[in-house]
Every structure is written in C-alpha cells, then in structure tokens.
Write a protein that holds these residues in place. Structure first.
Motif, PDB file in Angstrom:
ATOM      1  N   SER A  30       0.812  -1.216   0.000  1.00 58.09           N
ATOM      2  CA  SER A  30       0.000   0.000   0.000  1.00 58.09           C
ATOM      3  C   SER A  30       0.845   1.267   0.000  1.00 58.09           C
ATOM      4  CB  SER A  30      -0.933   0.010   1.214  1.00 58.09           C
ATOM      5  OG  SER A  30      -0.176   0.017   2.408  1.00 58.09           O
ATOM      6  N   HIS A  33       3.249   3.473  -5.242  1.00 56.78           N
ATOM      7  CA  HIS A  33       2.517   3.764  -6.483  1.00 56.78           C
ATOM      8  C   HIS A  33       2.807   2.595  -7.431  1.00 56.78           C
ATOM      9  CE1 HIS A  33       2.151   7.853  -4.987  1.00 56.78           C
ATOM     10  NE2 HIS A  33       3.473   7.960  -4.935  1.00 56.78           N
ATOM     11  N   LYS A  53      -0.733   5.560  -4.708  1.00 56.29           N
ATOM     12  CA  LYS A  53      -0.907   4.954  -3.390  1.00 56.29           C
ATOM     13  C   LYS A  53      -1.692   5.875  -2.469  1.00 56.29           C
ATOM     14  CE  LYS A  53       3.158   6.981  -1.228  1.00 56.29           C
ATOM     15  NZ  LYS A  53       4.304   6.760  -0.345  1.00 56.29           N
ATOM     16  N   ASN A  74      -5.207  -3.705  -2.248  1.00 58.04           N
ATOM     17  CA  ASN A  74      -4.128  -3.704  -1.260  1.00 58.04           C
ATOM     18  C   ASN A  74      -4.196  -4.912  -0.329  1.00 58.04           C
ATOM     19  OD1 ASN A  74      -3.055  -1.342  -2.306  1.00 58.04           O
ATOM     20  ND2 ASN A  74      -4.068  -0.024  -0.794  1.00 58.04           N
TER      21      ASN A  74
END
Length: 124
Positions: A30, A33, A53, A74
């Motif tokens: 998480s 990006h 992100k 995620n």
C-alpha cells in the motif's frame, strides 16, 4: 524493494479483452505507487497506466485511455490492468512497476522495482 510477478498475458484477437495481474511480495504494498509499462519489439519502453498509493488516482497514456483500466487490491497485494477493445498495436511485453515515493510519476525511471514482464499479442 518489492518483488513483482505479472500474469495474464496471452494471444487475443483484435477487439478482445485481457486482464493482467501483478502480485507483489511483502507487507508494504500500500506504500507504493503502481504502474504498467509496455515495450514492443524495436521500440522503447512506454508508459501505460499508473495508480497512486495516496488516493487511488489513476493516469493513462492517451493511446489506451478509455480502453484500459488500472486498479489495485491492497488486501491482496495485487495491481490489475483490464484491457478491452485490444488493437494489434497493443502487442508488447507488459511490465508491472512499483515506486515508493510521495509523488506519483509516469516516468519509467522513477520506478525502482520491476516484474519480469508478460507477453500480450493481439492478432488482426
């Protein structure tokens, strides 16, 4: 560094669809990006899509806008690239990439982790 493994590539006819997946190792997915890039034979690697992100914001290359959708889960440490209305010019090796930074970018040089790539071939 995060380890990335792409899957889902293959051969498809023009107008068809494919969904690429990229599974990441580790517990900090998480914090990255995530981007997709592609490289066709004899051409340089080019940006396809990226998902932030921070807020899940997405950015696309003009050539795929409206046809491709990037998303992330995620909880599963996975990023996806849904590709529809595929064209022969989409034929390339597709790479997943991760960037750990405050700022998202579409520049491949800004991504520090890369997968091995998955081949997508679109026949006319």
């Amino acid at each position: 560094q995060v380890q990335l493994v792409e899957s889902g590539g293959g051969l498809v006819q023009a107008g068809g669809s494919l969904r690429l997946s990229c599974a990441a190792s580790g517990r900090t997915f998480s914090m990255y990006h995530m981007g997709w890039f592609r490289q066709a034979p004899g051409k340089e690697r080019e940006f396809v899509a990226v998902i932030s992100k921070n807020d899940g914001g997405t950015y696309y290359a003009d050539s795929v806008k409206g046809r491709f959708t990037i998303s992330r889960d995620n909880a599963k440490n996975t990023v996806y690239l849904q590709m529809t209305n595929l064209k022969p010019e989409d034929t390339a090796v597709y790479y997943c990439a991760a960037r750990r930074s405050l700022v998202v970018t579409t520049n491949a040089e800004g991504f520090g982790s890369w997968g091995q790539g998955t081949q997508v071939t679109v026949s006319s």
